[in-house]
Design a protein around this motif. Structure first.
Motif, PDB file in Angstrom:
ATOM      1  N   ARG A  82     136.111 -74.971 -26.545  1.00 43.26           N
ATOM      2  CA  ARG A  82     134.652 -74.936 -26.762  1.00 43.26           C
ATOM      3  C   ARG A  82     133.980 -74.155 -25.640  1.00 43.26           C
ATOM      4  N   GLN A  83     134.531 -74.333 -24.421  1.00 37.98           N
ATOM      5  CA  GLN A  83     133.992 -73.609 -23.272  1.00 37.98           C
ATOM      6  C   GLN A  83     134.179 -72.091 -23.474  1.00 37.98           C
ATOM      7  N   THR A 120     122.758 -78.980 -29.697  1.00 43.47           N
ATOM      8  CA  THR A 120     122.762 -77.595 -30.196  1.00 43.47           C
ATOM      9  C   THR A 120     121.406 -76.907 -29.968  1.00 43.47           C
ATOM     10  N   MET A 121     120.351 -77.693 -29.737  1.00 38.16           N
ATOM     11  CA  MET A 121     119.038 -77.105 -29.459  1.00 38.16           C
ATOM     12  C   MET A 121     119.102 -76.213 -28.218  1.00 38.16           C
ATOM     13  N   GLU A 122     119.889 -76.657 -27.238  1.00 38.86           N
ATOM     14  CA  GLU A 122     119.991 -75.907 -25.982  1.00 38.86           C
ATOM     15  C   GLU A 122     120.648 -74.543 -26.223  1.00 38.86           C
ATOM     16  N   VAL A 123     121.627 -74.520 -27.118  1.00 36.88           N
ATOM     17  CA  VAL A 123     122.292 -73.245 -27.435  1.00 36.88           C
ATOM     18  C   VAL A 123     121.307 -72.320 -28.160  1.00 36.88           C
ATOM     19  N   LEU A 124     120.554 -72.894 -29.115  1.00 39.13           N
ATOM     20  CA  LEU A 124     119.612 -72.075 -29.894  1.00 39.13           C
ATOM     21  C   LEU A 124     118.489 -71.536 -29.012  1.00 39.13           C
ATOM     22  N   VAL A 173     123.390 -66.919 -16.537  1.00 41.75           N
ATOM     23  CA  VAL A 173     123.142 -68.234 -15.943  1.00 41.75           C
ATOM     24  C   VAL A 173     124.230 -69.152 -16.480  1.00 41.75           C
ATOM     25  N   LEU A 174     125.190 -69.467 -15.635  1.00 39.93           N
ATOM     26  CA  LEU A 174     126.397 -70.147 -16.115  1.00 39.93           C
ATOM     27  C   LEU A 174     126.569 -71.481 -15.398  1.00 39.93           C
ATOM     28  N   ASP A 175     126.534 -72.561 -16.180  1.00 38.30           N
ATOM     29  CA  ASP A 175     126.625 -73.904 -15.615  1.00 38.30           C
ATOM     30  C   ASP A 175     128.072 -74.396 -15.717  1.00 38.30           C
ATOM     31  N   GLU A 176     128.724 -74.509 -14.610  1.00 33.36           N
ATOM     32  CA  GLU A 176     130.127 -74.952 -14.541  1.00 33.36           C
ATOM     33  C   GLU A 176     131.000 -74.162 -15.519  1.00 33.36           C
ATOM     34  N   PRO A 211     125.458 -73.529 -21.189  1.00 36.14           N
ATOM     35  CA  PRO A 211     125.034 -74.875 -20.801  1.00 36.14           C
ATOM     36  C   PRO A 211     126.181 -75.631 -20.111  1.00 36.14           C
ATOM     37  N   GLY A 212     125.806 -76.650 -19.353  1.00 38.18           N
ATOM     38  CA  GLY A 212     126.807 -77.446 -18.645  1.00 38.18           C
ATOM     39  C   GLY A 212     127.721 -78.214 -19.594  1.00 38.18           C
ATOM     40  N   GLU A 213     127.156 -78.669 -20.692  1.00 38.48           N
ATOM     41  CA  GLU A 213     127.969 -79.321 -21.722  1.00 38.48           C
ATOM     42  C   GLU A 213     127.848 -78.471 -22.966  1.00 38.48           C
ATOM     43  N   MET A 214     128.982 -78.009 -23.471  1.00 34.41           N
ATOM     44  CA  MET A 214     128.949 -77.065 -24.591  1.00 34.41           C
ATOM     45  C   MET A 214     128.995 -77.819 -25.911  1.00 34.41           C
TER      46      MET A 214
END
Lengths: 269, 313
Positions: free
Chosen positions: B141-142, A108-112, B158-161, B86-89
């Motif tokens: 989730r995506q 979740t750090m990446e989302v924040l 910036v969109l990863d997959e 992110p690539g993994e949500m």
């Protein structure tokens, strides 16, 4: 709510239930310890039993029987010397490790940080959540002590009670900040939790054993636990020097956490 | 594309972890209003570039700019203009989608405006805002992630997959969202390991392999260079082996292995550029069957992947 505090609030909201349960536990803990006070006060055999304890045990417990039979001494021995700080330290280490490293591991750090939040703000808000959590629990402990003191007519001043609670909170904050800083440096919550816990236990054991073993006295100089006990806040009230001795390392750890989170890659495998 | 300041620019960007060169001198320019497809097999280094652009990773050397500003120096302020998927949500499992939107609205200082847009996007993507994230499928989730990336109408996406886990209907909706963003002047960098996913939205495509950019071209340019796949079966009178080696010797023609479902005696070729020489050679023989598949971007994509260890499609 301000964008500046959204992550601080998130850290607390994630633990609303936990905070509730912990508050209740602290109230029960204080009530349990205080409820026994009238028996201890009125039973002379208690003092005799304590005096009959082997000397090394008395030294290990730092036991002053006469002092122990006073309300403040009893509170110090039964609650403030170990039980309350341990509860606060355990909670603080868990919270400190989860705030930065835990979020990083959870992804979740990446989302924040995809949002307009700087790493410094992230670190400061994580610290803020830790401070607020400890302030709530310390406040609960202080109110419980003040109420118990009045109900049981223990005759301890409100000032020393509040000050002693605050010092226990600061001790918790020290170890929580240690866990947070290790997490910010490494991104690993297990290591943050483990190392902080090892330091806390070593600090406690070192402080206790140094009463028996002269060669271990040096531990006192680096033990936050010793500084906390040595302040004798419930007897002597709040002292600026004692507060500073805990607060300065907390600020240093906070600076390390800020630097640690600011310098490295986040969320790398 | 001519423009004063590229919306996204990387300059000899390197990210090394010990001997692993996740990004090696990656130089890219994406013009304002452009949609750039960033392609490569899993592990090629796409996510690393994207995370460097977000300042989540720090480059070993080189630099990255978004909207003309160094991503490291501009920091959080720049990310107001960026929507990142992110690539993994990973999200907060105990929150529902709407609570996640509210959190990000606060973080972006949206004052409810971004929230309203996130709700509209959720409805477009047929996502229930009250469903708990912990019980969501990967696709849902995506969708939450896409709402978060688009909710503040960023200048740069910036969109990863982004289409990972989405069904074809929702992929079409995603393409529409990107088209709308482009029409309001936004720029998008869209990574994928499958070319077909970005083919419909991308103006240009860059292919990364083992951390290095191997080609950057427009989709039409790539198509012109894409090989035709040809399946040929000669009549019984023809000496198949001799014809095959004659064809293989032609410029731009490569013999490839026959497919498992091919009838016995079938030959397969990849033909780049003109097909005239190929047809003239086979015209001298008896041809039982001939199939020519039109230029296919996936084959040029795979062409760039070929012969790399661990670099399957």
């Amino acid at each position: 709510m301000s964008a500046r505090l959204a992550i601080l609030a998130l850290g607390l909201r994630e633990r609303t239930r936990l905070i509730g349960w912990l508050s209740l536990s602290i109230v029960l803990l204080v009530a349990y310890v205080l409820a026994a006070w009238p028996w201890v006060r009125d039973d002379d055999s208690m003092a005799e039993a304590l005096e009959d304890l082997p000397e090394f045990l008395q030294a290990l417990m730092d036991l002053d029987t006469e002092l122990y039979m006073t309300a403040a001494g009893y509170l110090d021995g039964q609650l403030l010397g170990m039980l309350l700080p341990v509860v606060l330290i355990v909670v603080a280490i868990g919270m400190g490790a989860s705030q930065v490293a835990g979020r990083e591991e959870a992804g979740t750090m990446e989302v924040l940080l995809g949002a307009p939040v700087s790493r410094a703000s992230m670190a400061l808000q994580c610290m803020g959540a830790l401070v607020v959590l400890l302030a709530i629990l310390t406040g609960v402990a202080a109110v419980s002590l003040v109420v118990g003191n009045l109900v049981l007519d223990m005759g301890i001043g409100i000032g020393p009670l509040l000050a002693a609670s605050m010092m226990a909170g600061l001790l918790g904050l020290y170890y929580g900040m240690l866990a947070l800083a290790i997490g910010a440096l490494t991104g690993r919550s297990g290591m943050a939790r483990g190392l902080a816990a090892v330091v806390a236990v070593a600090s406690y054991l070192g402080t206790t054993l140094s009463r028996l073993v002269e060669q271990l006295e040096w531990i006192r100089s680096i033990s936050a636990y010793h500084r906390y006990l040595d302040a004798r806040t419930i007897f002597d009230g709040l002292q600026a020097a004692a507060v500073a001795q805990l607060l300065v390392p907390i600020v240093v750890l906070a600076a390390v956490a800020l630097w640690g989170l600011g310098r490295r890659d986040l969320g790398t495998p | 594309m001519p423009s004063a300041t590229p919306a996204i620019q990387t300059d000899a960007l390197c990210k090394h972890w010990g001997a692993v060169r996740a990004n090696d001198e990656v130089t890219l320019e994406v013009a304002p209003g452009e949609v750039f497809g960033y392609l490569g097999p899993n592990g090629a280094g796409k996510t690393t570039t994207l995370r460097l652009l977000l300042d989540l990773l720090r480059p070993t050397s080189g630099s990255a700019f978004v909207l003309g500003e160094d991503v490291r120096a501009a920091g959080a302020r720049l990310r107001r203009q960026v929507g990142y998927l992110p690539g993994e949500m990973y999200l907060w499992r105990r929150m529902d989608a709407d609570a996640t939107f509210r959190l990000m609205d606060r973080l972006r200082g949206g004052g409810g405006e971004h929230l309203a847009r996130a709700r509209q996007l959720a409805s477009r993507l047929r996502l229930s805002p009250t469903s708990s994230v912990g019980r969501m499928s990967k696709g849902n989730r995506q969708k939450v992630g896409l709402c978060l990336a688009f909710m503040h109408e960023p200048q740069v996406l910036v969109l990863d997959e982004p289409t990972s886990g989405l069904d074809p209907l929702m992929q079409a909706e995603f393409h529409a969202m990107v088209d709308e963003a482009r029409s309001r002047g936004a720029t998008a960098l869209v990574s994928s390991h499958v070319l077909a996913e970005v083919e419909q939205v991308a103006d240009r495509v860059g292919i990364i392999r083992q951390g290095r950019i191997v080609t950057v071209d427009s989709v039409s340019g790539l198509k012109e260079r894409a090989p035709r796949r040809v399946r040929l079966r000669l009549g019984t009178g023809a000496a198949a082996a001799a014809v095959a080696s004659e064809l293989d010797a032609l410029d731009g023609v490569d013999a490839v292995a026959a497919g498992p479902g091919d009838p016995p005696g079938s030959l397969r070729f990849l033909v780049r550029g003109g097909i005239d020489g190929f047809v003239k050679v086979i015209a001298r023989h008896e041809v039982a069957d001939l199939e020519v598949h039109e230029a296919d971007l996936e084959s040029i994509f795979l062409d760039h992947y070929r012969d790399q260890p661990g670099g399957g499609a």
